[in-house]
Write an enzyme that holds these catalytic residues in place. Sequence first.
Site, PDB file in Angstrom:
ATOM      1  N   ASN A  62       0.837  -1.204   0.000  1.00 26.06           N
ATOM      2  CA  ASN A  62       0.000   0.000   0.000  1.00 26.06           C
ATOM      3  C   ASN A  62       0.872   1.255   0.000  1.00 26.06           C
ATOM      4  O   ASN A  62       1.908   1.310   0.663  1.00 26.06           O
ATOM      5  CB  ASN A  62      -1.033  -0.003   1.141  1.00 26.06           C
ATOM      6  CG  ASN A  62      -0.448  -0.165   2.522  1.00 26.06           C
ATOM      7  OD1 ASN A  62       0.560  -0.836   2.705  1.00 26.06           O
ATOM      8  ND2 ASN A  62      -1.081   0.438   3.511  1.00 26.06           N
ATOM      9  N   GLU A  64       0.390   5.260   0.472  1.00 28.67           N
ATOM     10  CA  GLU A  64      -0.558   6.303   0.881  1.00 28.67           C
ATOM     11  C   GLU A  64      -0.093   7.681   0.410  1.00 28.67           C
ATOM     12  O   GLU A  64       1.065   7.873   0.031  1.00 28.67           O
ATOM     13  CB  GLU A  64      -0.733   6.251   2.403  1.00 28.67           C
ATOM     14  CG  GLU A  64      -1.335   4.915   2.838  1.00 28.67           C
ATOM     15  CD  GLU A  64      -1.595   4.818   4.334  1.00 28.67           C
ATOM     16  OE1 GLU A  64      -1.150   5.700   5.099  1.00 28.67           O
ATOM     17  OE2 GLU A  64      -2.255   3.842   4.737  1.00 28.67           O
ATOM     18  N   CYS A  73      -4.154   0.714  -2.560  1.00 28.59           N
ATOM     19  CA  CYS A  73      -4.008  -0.527  -1.792  1.00 28.59           C
ATOM     20  C   CYS A  73      -2.886  -1.391  -2.377  1.00 28.59           C
ATOM     21  O   CYS A  73      -2.543  -1.288  -3.568  1.00 28.59           O
ATOM     22  CB  CYS A  73      -5.289  -1.350  -1.864  1.00 28.59           C
ATOM     23  SG  CYS A  73      -6.719  -0.608  -1.090  1.00 28.59           S
ATOM     24  N   GLU A  75      -2.983  -4.542  -3.105  1.00 26.08           N
ATOM     25  CA  GLU A  75      -3.434  -5.481  -4.150  1.00 26.08           C
ATOM     26  C   GLU A  75      -3.448  -4.821  -5.516  1.00 26.08           C
ATOM     27  O   GLU A  75      -2.976  -5.382  -6.509  1.00 26.08           O
ATOM     28  CB  GLU A  75      -4.849  -5.990  -3.831  1.00 26.08           C
ATOM     29  CG  GLU A  75      -4.967  -6.763  -2.545  1.00 26.08           C
ATOM     30  CD  GLU A  75      -5.334  -5.864  -1.362  1.00 26.08           C
ATOM     31  OE1 GLU A  75      -4.714  -4.782  -1.197  1.00 26.08           O
ATOM     32  OE2 GLU A  75      -6.226  -6.252  -0.600  1.00 26.08           O
ATOM     33  N   CYS A 112     -10.528  -4.767  -0.202  1.00 25.01           N
ATOM     34  CA  CYS A 112     -11.641  -3.823  -0.352  1.00 25.01           C
ATOM     35  C   CYS A 112     -12.388  -4.111  -1.656  1.00 25.01           C
ATOM     36  O   CYS A 112     -11.908  -4.843  -2.535  1.00 25.01           O
ATOM     37  CB  CYS A 112     -11.125  -2.386  -0.331  1.00 25.01           C
ATOM     38  SG  CYS A 112     -10.376  -1.833  -1.874  1.00 25.01           S
ATOM     39  N   CYS A 115     -10.527  -3.308  -5.002  1.00 32.53           N
ATOM     40  CA  CYS A 115      -9.508  -4.309  -5.363  1.00 32.53           C
ATOM     41  C   CYS A 115     -10.163  -5.587  -5.881  1.00 32.53           C
ATOM     42  O   CYS A 115      -9.658  -6.219  -6.811  1.00 32.53           O
ATOM     43  CB  CYS A 115      -8.617  -4.609  -4.168  1.00 32.53           C
ATOM     44  SG  CYS A 115      -7.473  -3.261  -3.791  1.00 32.53           S
TER      45      CYS A 115
HETATM   46  N1  THU Z   1      -5.225  -1.555   2.505  1.00 32.17           N
HETATM   47  C1  THU Z   1      -4.675  -2.336   1.544  1.00 32.17           C
HETATM   48  O1  THU Z   1      -3.620  -2.005   0.981  1.00 32.17           O
HETATM   49  N2  THU Z   1      -5.292  -3.492   1.220  1.00 32.17           N
HETATM   50  C2  THU Z   1      -6.403  -3.976   1.859  1.00 32.17           C
HETATM   51  O2  THU Z   1      -6.883  -5.045   1.520  1.00 32.17           O
HETATM   52  C3  THU Z   1      -7.006  -3.204   2.940  1.00 32.17           C
HETATM   53  C4  THU Z   1      -6.473  -1.848   3.156  1.00 32.17           C
HETATM   54  C5  THU Z   1      -4.511  -0.331   2.884  1.00 32.17           C
HETATM   55  C6  THU Z   1      -5.158   0.967   2.466  1.00 32.17           C
HETATM   56  C7  THU Z   1      -4.572   1.915   3.480  1.00 32.17           C
HETATM   57  O3  THU Z   1      -3.284   2.336   3.030  1.00 32.17           O
HETATM   58  C8  THU Z   1      -4.378   1.079   4.722  1.00 32.17           C
HETATM   59  O4  THU Z   1      -4.408  -0.271   4.281  1.00 32.17           O
HETATM   60  C9  THU Z   1      -5.427   1.290   5.788  1.00 32.17           C
HETATM   61  O5  THU Z   1      -6.691   1.142   5.294  1.00 32.17           O
END
Ligand code: THU
Length: 157
Positions: A62, A64, A73, A75, A112, A115
């Site tokens: 991930n 941000e 994310c 994935e 999510c 994804c």
């Molecule tokens: N996140 C992912 O990368 N994949 C998931 O399946 C769930 C959430 C990340 C998004 C964000 O950067 C952090 O986790 C918190 O939600």
Amino acid sequence: MTEKEIRSNFIEYASQAELNAEDRELAAEAIAAMNNAYAPYSHFHVGAAVRMSNGQIVRGSNQENAAFPSGLCAERTAMFAAGAKFPDKDMRAIALAGGVHGRLTDRPVTPCGACRQVMAQYQAKAGKPMSVLMVGAKAIWKFERVDDILPFIFDSI
Ligand code: THU
């Protein structure tokens, strides 16, 4: 009027030792990818790994951003990198793992909706099932196809 039911099948493993060799390798790749997360806001590190039809594994994590919706994310980072690097290959499997300070969550992290939609489309592009492995410290869930985590995908265009 007819009442209908949707079923979803998955396998729960108690530990990585129970996985077959390919899934164990993909789980380890996803866990390793957690270290590459850039998560200064949530501090939640997620790693993903995609296995391609040529055997190559592409990692993602991930990423941000201060403009929140601009982040991505793990994935989708992994799948878009895989699609960009190997446009002619199929995505056969994806694994994901998440946690804080390198410590895996006990329960598997579940992807999510956005994804899942992206997984579904790469699976449709391949015309073959793409398995989804969600890795937690106390349980690992394996879904043999994306349909099991996203029924009724939008595919009308
Ligand atoms: N996140 C992912 O990368 N994949 C998931 O399946 C769930 C959430 C990340 C998004 C964000 O950067 C952090 O986790 C918190 O939600």
